[in-house]
Design a protein around this motif. Structure first.
Motif, mmCIF file in Angstrom:
data_model
loop_
_atom_site.group_PDB
_atom_site.id
_atom_site.type_symbol
_atom_site.label_atom_id
_atom_site.label_comp_id
_atom_site.label_asym_id
_atom_site.label_seq_id
_atom_site.Cartn_x
_atom_site.Cartn_y
_atom_site.Cartn_z
ATOM 1 N N GLN A 216 29.063 19.492 3.838
ATOM 2 C CA GLN A 216 30.272 20.247 4.134
ATOM 3 C C GLN A 216 29.976 21.717 3.862
ATOM 4 O O GLN A 216 29.547 22.073 2.765
ATOM 5 C CB GLN A 216 31.427 19.773 3.257
ATOM 6 C CG GLN A 216 31.787 18.310 3.448
ATOM 7 C CD GLN A 216 32.844 17.854 2.464
ATOM 8 O OE1 GLN A 216 33.875 18.499 2.304
ATOM 9 N NE2 GLN A 216 32.586 16.743 1.790
ATOM 10 N N CYS A 217 30.206 22.540 4.858
ATOM 11 C CA CYS A 217 29.856 23.951 4.754
ATOM 12 C C CYS A 217 31.041 24.743 4.206
ATOM 13 O O CYS A 217 32.105 24.802 4.827
ATOM 14 C CB CYS A 217 29.441 24.481 6.123
ATOM 15 S SG CYS A 217 28.831 26.158 6.071
ATOM 16 N N ILE A 218 30.848 25.355 3.045
ATOM 17 C CA ILE A 218 31.897 26.143 2.404
ATOM 18 C C ILE A 218 31.846 27.591 2.879
ATOM 19 O O ILE A 218 32.879 28.235 3.083
ATOM 20 C CB ILE A 218 31.752 26.064 0.871
ATOM 21 C CG1 ILE A 218 31.850 24.596 0.418
ATOM 22 C CG2 ILE A 218 32.819 26.907 0.176
ATOM 23 C CD1 ILE A 218 31.479 24.378 -1.030
ATOM 24 N N GLU A 219 30.628 28.122 3.037
ATOM 25 C CA GLU A 219 30.400 29.446 3.609
ATOM 26 C C GLU A 219 29.330 29.307 4.685
ATOM 27 O O GLU A 219 28.540 28.364 4.647
ATOM 28 C CB GLU A 219 29.904 30.430 2.538
ATOM 29 C CG GLU A 219 30.842 30.632 1.370
ATOM 30 C CD GLU A 219 30.215 31.483 0.270
ATOM 31 O OE1 GLU A 219 29.026 31.856 0.413
ATOM 32 O OE2 GLU A 219 30.904 31.753 -0.716
ATOM 33 N N ASP A 220 29.294 30.224 5.643
ATOM 34 C CA ASP A 220 28.217 30.193 6.631
ATOM 35 C C ASP A 220 26.884 30.032 5.905
ATOM 36 O O ASP A 220 26.595 30.766 4.946
ATOM 37 C CB ASP A 220 28.208 31.475 7.456
ATOM 38 C CG ASP A 220 29.378 31.554 8.427
ATOM 39 O OD1 ASP A 220 30.156 30.587 8.508
ATOM 40 O OD2 ASP A 220 29.503 32.593 9.104
ATOM 41 N N SER A 221 26.069 29.082 6.360
ATOM 42 C CA SER A 221 24.891 28.683 5.588
ATOM 43 C C SER A 221 23.680 28.462 6.483
ATOM 44 O O SER A 221 23.799 28.232 7.694
ATOM 45 C CB SER A 221 25.180 27.392 4.809
ATOM 46 O OG SER A 221 26.224 27.576 3.875
#
Length: 231
Positions: A216-221
């Motif tokens: 799950q991406c919380i910030e652009d990664s």
């Protein structure tokens, strides 16, 4: 099983021109718990001052991958290759029977930030070679960039490993399933994610075995993922 290798728990070395974090034992850093992960032997995160770099030095019997995060990396070697690697590109050098190379920050103004990765090859004394590709940047999926069998948009790695990159946008969720007798190593290059509900920050790594993977991406990664044989 998932084990998180926190960024701040890695080995650290510092000179006037080089700052390095070592995921696994390397040079003067030794941790018997972190020698390697399967055939994955080295992940060094290096920051090099402008105009500085590694003078010509030898390698043998190793697959050496360079992944540039920021800046530009100038490569020269003893089999006639000379190139500059930038973000969005991937370089691999098969050291085989023996090769010498140098790696420098190509810029006289900007920092170079890159990952150097070593993978133990399936055979010793291979013919030295060099490959460089432009990565196909597709968002929100695992993009294969290196494997044992040559495919479009990938480099050949002389080992049973599939190397992926993923560029994730905020709030996206993606999955990956390891096959039987496989294990994975995830290295977070940029951003912030949750791996099976465990939070990873920049520089964190994760060893994964016998687990279905949900990100799950919380910030652009941006991340690298190694799908490795368990043998």
């Amino acid at each position: 099983m998932i084990f998180i290798r926190k960024s701040n728990d890695r080995g650290r070395s510092q000179t006037k021109w080089l700052s390095s974090f070592h995921t696994f034992s390397f040079a003067g850093y030794y941790d018997p718990k972190f020698i390697e992960f399967g055939h994955l032997r080295v992940i060094n995160e290096d920051t090099v001052q402008p105009g500085f770099g590694f003078e010509k030095h030898p390698h043998s019997n190793m697959e050496i991958i360079s992944y540039v995060v920021e800046g530009s990396l100038e490569h020269r070697d003893s089999i006639g290759n000379g190139s500059v690697i930038k973000p969005g590109e991937l370089q691999i050098m098969t050291a085989g029977t023996g090769i010498e190379h140098s790696e420098f920050n190509h810029s006289q103004m900007d920092l170079l930030h890159f990952l150097q990765i070593w993978i133990v090859p399936e055979k010793t004394n291979l013919t030295p070679s060099y490959q460089q590709i432009t990565i196909n940047k597709v968002l929100n999926q695992f993009v294969l960039i290196g494997s044992q069998n040559k495919q479009d948009g990938t480099v050949i790695i002389h080992q049973d490993v599939n190397l992926y990159v993923a560029f994730l946008t905020r709030n996206i969720s993606i999955d990956y399933s390891l096959k039987a007798n496989r294990k994975g190593w995830l290295q977070l290059v940029k951003g912030k994610i949750k791996l099976n509900n465990q939070t990873l920050l920049v520089g964190d790594g994760a060893a994964i075995q016998n687990e279905k993977i949900n990100l799950q991406c919380i910030e652009d990664s941006e991340l690298l993922f190694f799908d490795l044989s368990s043998n």
